[in-house]
Write a protein that holds these residues in place. Structure first.
Motif, PDB file in Angstrom:
ATOM      1  N   ARG A 103      38.752  46.888  55.468  1.00 53.81           N
ATOM      2  CA  ARG A 103      38.355  45.758  54.836  1.00 53.81           C
ATOM      3  C   ARG A 103      37.705  46.366  53.475  1.00 53.81           C
ATOM      4  N   MET A 104      36.902  47.405  53.708  1.00 52.22           N
ATOM      5  CA  MET A 104      35.916  48.058  52.470  1.00 52.22           C
ATOM      6  C   MET A 104      36.972  48.536  51.786  1.00 52.22           C
ATOM      7  N   VAL A 105      38.120  49.333  52.011  1.00 56.19           N
ATOM      8  CA  VAL A 105      39.186  49.673  51.202  1.00 56.19           C
ATOM      9  C   VAL A 105      39.906  48.612  50.399  1.00 56.19           C
ATOM     10  N   VAL A 106      39.897  47.669  51.001  1.00 57.22           N
ATOM     11  CA  VAL A 106      40.632  46.504  50.184  1.00 57.22           C
ATOM     12  C   VAL A 106      39.590  46.175  49.144  1.00 57.22           C
ATOM     13  N   GLY A 107      38.410  46.099  49.553  1.00 56.30           N
ATOM     14  CA  GLY A 107      37.242  45.778  48.402  1.00 56.30           C
ATOM     15  C   GLY A 107      37.380  46.787  47.413  1.00 56.30           C
ATOM     16  N   ILE A 108      37.410  47.906  47.608  1.00 52.65           N
ATOM     17  CA  ILE A 108      37.730  48.868  46.457  1.00 52.65           C
ATOM     18  C   ILE A 108      38.645  48.496  45.395  1.00 52.65           C
ATOM     19  N   GLY A 109      40.082  48.164  46.160  1.00 59.09           N
ATOM     20  CA  GLY A 109      41.030  47.644  45.425  1.00 59.09           C
ATOM     21  C   GLY A 109      40.919  46.489  44.593  1.00 59.09           C
ATOM     22  N   LEU A 110      40.175  45.403  45.376  1.00 60.08           N
ATOM     23  CA  LEU A 110      39.817  44.231  44.836  1.00 60.08           C
ATOM     24  C   LEU A 110      39.057  44.126  43.641  1.00 60.08           C
ATOM     25  N   GLY A 111      38.139  45.449  43.644  1.00 58.94           N
ATOM     26  CA  GLY A 111      37.151  45.444  42.553  1.00 58.94           C
ATOM     27  C   GLY A 111      37.777  45.486  41.187  1.00 58.94           C
ATOM     28  N   GLY A 112      38.977  45.930  41.219  1.00 61.18           N
ATOM     29  CA  GLY A 112      39.788  46.046  39.861  1.00 61.18           C
ATOM     30  C   GLY A 112      40.414  44.794  39.275  1.00 61.18           C
ATOM     31  N   GLY A 113      40.150  43.575  39.888  1.00 59.85           N
ATOM     32  CA  GLY A 113      40.709  42.551  39.601  1.00 59.85           C
ATOM     33  C   GLY A 113      40.196  42.009  38.224  1.00 59.85           C
ATOM     34  N   HIS A 114      39.288  42.437  37.509  1.00 63.55           N
ATOM     35  CA  HIS A 114      38.950  42.167  36.237  1.00 63.55           C
ATOM     36  C   HIS A 114      39.658  43.073  35.401  1.00 63.55           C
ATOM     37  N   VAL A 115      40.486  43.960  35.617  1.00 61.20           N
ATOM     38  CA  VAL A 115      41.318  44.780  34.754  1.00 61.20           C
ATOM     39  C   VAL A 115      42.530  43.757  34.392  1.00 61.20           C
ATOM     40  N   TYR A 116      43.023  43.056  35.394  1.00 63.69           N
ATOM     41  CA  TYR A 116      44.028  41.799  34.942  1.00 63.69           C
ATOM     42  C   TYR A 116      43.783  40.962  33.718  1.00 63.69           C
ATOM     43  N   SER A 117      42.464  40.485  33.916  1.00 64.69           N
ATOM     44  CA  SER A 117      42.086  39.767  32.662  1.00 64.69           C
ATOM     45  C   SER A 117      41.763  40.332  31.344  1.00 64.69           C
ATOM     46  N   SER A 118      41.264  41.688  31.531  1.00 58.52           N
ATOM     47  CA  SER A 118      41.246  42.470  30.021  1.00 58.52           C
ATOM     48  C   SER A 118      42.750  42.734  29.562  1.00 58.52           C
ATOM     49  N   TRP A 119      43.623  43.076  30.508  1.00 59.07           N
ATOM     50  CA  TRP A 119      44.861  43.605  30.009  1.00 59.07           C
ATOM     51  C   TRP A 119      45.465  42.092  29.456  1.00 59.07           C
ATOM     52  N   PHE A 120      45.493  40.863  30.175  1.00 54.42           N
ATOM     53  CA  PHE A 120      46.136  39.755  29.639  1.00 54.42           C
ATOM     54  C   PHE A 120      45.433  39.495  28.170  1.00 54.42           C
ATOM     55  N   LEU A 121      44.142  39.600  28.136  1.00 51.68           N
ATOM     56  CA  LEU A 121      43.419  39.060  26.942  1.00 51.68           C
ATOM     57  C   LEU A 121      43.909  39.816  25.649  1.00 51.68           C
ATOM     58  N   GLU A 122      44.253  41.146  25.890  1.00 46.42           N
ATOM     59  CA  GLU A 122      44.762  42.093  24.813  1.00 46.42           C
ATOM     60  C   GLU A 122      45.884  41.785  24.323  1.00 46.42           C
ATOM     61  N   VAL A 163      31.395  46.926  35.225  1.00 46.52           N
ATOM     62  CA  VAL A 163      30.239  46.723  35.664  1.00 46.52           C
ATOM     63  C   VAL A 163      29.520  45.576  36.260  1.00 46.52           C
ATOM     64  N   ALA A 164      29.828  44.615  35.264  1.00 48.99           N
ATOM     65  CA  ALA A 164      29.067  43.427  35.550  1.00 48.99           C
ATOM     66  C   ALA A 164      29.790  42.801  36.905  1.00 48.99           C
ATOM     67  N   THR A 165      31.039  43.268  37.153  1.00 51.80           N
ATOM     68  CA  THR A 165      31.659  42.459  38.340  1.00 51.80           C
ATOM     69  C   THR A 165      30.984  43.531  39.619  1.00 51.80           C
ATOM     70  N   ALA A 166      30.563  44.689  39.149  1.00 54.66           N
ATOM     71  CA  ALA A 166      30.058  45.511  40.435  1.00 54.66           C
ATOM     72  C   ALA A 166      28.781  44.937  40.519  1.00 54.66           C
ATOM     73  N   VAL A 167      27.892  44.656  39.575  1.00 56.67           N
ATOM     74  CA  VAL A 167      26.646  44.041  39.821  1.00 56.67           C
ATOM     75  C   VAL A 167      26.495  42.899  40.537  1.00 56.67           C
ATOM     76  N   ALA A 168      27.705  42.120  40.251  1.00 57.89           N
ATOM     77  CA  ALA A 168      27.979  40.635  40.891  1.00 57.89           C
ATOM     78  C   ALA A 168      28.012  40.868  42.323  1.00 57.89           C
ATOM     79  N   ARG A 169      28.363  42.174  42.853  1.00 60.76           N
ATOM     80  CA  ARG A 169      28.900  42.068  44.121  1.00 60.76           C
ATOM     81  C   ARG A 169      27.460  42.392  45.076  1.00 60.76           C
ATOM     82  N   ILE A 170      26.570  42.800  44.476  1.00 60.75           N
ATOM     83  CA  ILE A 170      25.319  42.756  45.098  1.00 60.75           C
ATOM     84  C   ILE A 170      24.738  41.462  45.658  1.00 60.75           C
ATOM     85  N   SER A 171      24.892  40.468  44.536  1.00 60.92           N
ATOM     86  CA  SER A 171      24.670  39.178  45.048  1.00 60.92           C
ATOM     87  C   SER A 171      25.658  38.591  45.957  1.00 60.92           C
TER      88      SER A 171
END
Length: 500
Positions: A135-154, A437-445
């Motif tokens: 599940r930690m490895v799953v989390g590493i993959g899920l950490g890239g969810g923000h790329v979908y937003s940046s890709w679509f935005l552009e 990085v913002a998403t990574a910082v948010a994972r602490i909370s």
């Protein structure tokens, strides 16, 4: 479009000696409009968010099931969620740097493949340790969810960009509702292993459909790959049944370089192709330093706070819904409750409260382009504060569900708005890294949130837990006041030096 000076950079896909009309990427996107091509991009980005939210939603349910089967402690149960968020912390930064350094598509591929494989394998975990690791490895993959937003935005034109970004966020909501429904139907009948396996299907779908995607034209544009951008724009125009503007596509960066004519290459742009050939670490550090440069430092720190607060509140309310619907959380009741005795109410409440995300996203879409990103976020925080406060006083079942429904509606609305504002405020060269990085910082909370929502409530400190949530809402709303830029209706920047 404009009638600009003569340009002749053949390597950028322009005709030699062409004089006359030239146009920028933003002008081209405005002309081709939002059509069938962007709809596909929207659906794929939404699919990525569906898979992400489903994998995160599972955290509210597999813990109690695993706890009963393997007889683990409450701390070990919380560690399952914490391990996923720890993986997301690492993945968010890594995928962001990879995306800004080598393109959005390579990150999309890595995110989809890693998440799908690890999520499916986790259903076969023979023991607690293997479950936590997979599940930690799953989390590493899920950490890239923000790329979908940046890709679509552009791919999206400036006009009504906020609305389309809000609509894209419905992927998160649909995934949450779908997972709640799967939990209701699958978990009590087939067990947590089948739930994990079935929930990984959208991840495999994202992996399979990846091969139909194209690179972000704005990423290519920022890296002066004008011929590639033009080819993609031609495809967009054909699918949308539009025509590109007359003249040549030209980069703002190229315009500045052409005006300097024979200047040296000492002032190469950040993340240039020459630097990319060294390693992912160097451009990663360069991007991080750019985030903390004087022109972006204020916005970066504020975004970190807002992202952290939103993650803490969102996952806190998700876990709080499960905890308050569980017999174990009723501190006035003595004795233990079996999992089977409480799961009917639990699944029903979770499903109902999950539906709150749909109107939450709709509200965000309504307000984002009317009153702006900042004012909309403030409105969402105010309503969240009002609805969370009564939970401090142990309301009855009906009122409790209504309050959680309303709170989640406005919290996801604020989450959506922050997710729109963050990639908009950063330039293309560091956009994905900034969001990562913002998403990574948010994972602490996010890692702290289970100990508040589950730990405090289960030990009969519900008022303290709610008080913490209220403080976080007030603090994050205060930070919104300090954002200097309103991105409503503004074109995206491509270079760090142009970001204010």
């Amino acid at each position: 479009m404009a009638n600009r000076a003569e340009h002749s950079p053949n390597e950028h896909g322009m005709e030699s000696g062409s004089v006359g009309h030239v146009y920028t990427l933003d002008e081209a996107l405005s002309v081709v409009g939002f059509g069938k091509f962007q709809v596909f991009v929207l659906l794929y980005a939404a699919l990525g968010l569906i898979s992400e939210s489903m994998e995160l939603m599972i955290l509210s349910f597999i813990g109690p099931s695993v706890k009963d089967e393997w007889e683990i402690s409450s701390a070990q149960e919380s560690l399952i969620s914490t391990a996923v968020f720890a993986g997301m912390l690492v993945g968010a930064y890594f995928w962001g740097v990879l995306s800004d350094s080598y393109g959005r598509r390579i990150s999309l591929l890595g995110v989809a493949a890693l998440t799908a494989i690890a999520a499916f394998l986790s259903s076969f975990s023979p023991n607690y340790v293997s479950l936590v690791l997979t599940r930690m490895v799953v989390g590493i993959g899920l950490g890239g969810g923000h790329v979908y937003s940046s890709w679509f935005l552009e791919f999206v034109p400036v006009h009504n960009r906020g609305i389309w970004m809000s609509i894209k966020t419905t992927g998160t909501t649909l995934g949450t509702v779908l997972e709640a429904l799967l939990v209701w139907l699958v978990l009590p009948r087939m067990g947590w292993r089948w739930l994990l396996a079935i929930s990984s299907v959208p991840c495999f779908a994202a992996f399979g459909l990846y091969f139909l995607t194209v690179e972000s034209p704005r990423y290519l544009y920022a890296n002066s790959k004008i011929a590639d951008v033009h080819n993609i724009l031609k495809r967009v125009a054909v699918v949308n049944k539009r025509e590109l503007p007359p003249g040549n596509l030209i980069s703002d960066c190229i315009t500045e370089l052409d005006e300097e004519s024979n200047s040296t290459a000492d002032d190469a742009p950040l993340l240039s192709s020459k630097k990319k050939e060294t390693s992912v670490l160097l451009p990663g550090l360069q991007s991080l330093f750019s985030l903390l440069s004087p022109s972006t430092l204020r916005a970066t720190l504020l975004i970190w706070v807002i992202y952290s607060a939103n993650a803490f509140l969102y996952y806190g309310v998700v876990l709080l819904t499960s905890e308050l619907s569980s017999g174990e959380s009723q501190c006035a009741t003595s004795g233990s409750h079996s999992y089977d005795e409480t799961n009917s109410s639990l699944y029903e409440n979770v499903f109902v409260v999950s539906l709150a995300e749909l109107p939450g996203v709709v509200l965000a879409a309504i307000f984002v382009d009317k009153i702006g990103r900042r004012n909309s976020m403030l409105l969402m925080y105010l309503c969240s504060f009002i609805l969370v406060l009564p939970l401090m006083f142990y309301p009855n079942e009906v009122l409790k569900v209504c309050l959680l429904f309303g709170a989640r509606m406005f919290i996801i609305g604020g989450y959506t708005l922050a997710g729109i504002y963050c990639p908009e405020i950063y330039p293309t060269s560091i956009r994905s890294t900034g969001a990562g990085v913002a998403t990574a910082v948010a994972r602490i909370s996010s890692m702290i949130s289970p100990f508040v929502s589950v730990g405090l409530v289960s030990s009969c400190h519900q008022a303290v837990a709610v008080g913490i949530f209220e403080f976080v809402i007030i603090f994050s709303a205060t930070c919104v006041f300090f954002f200097a830029v309103e991105t409503k209706g503004k074109e995206l920047n491509d270079n760090v030096s142009t970001n204010n």
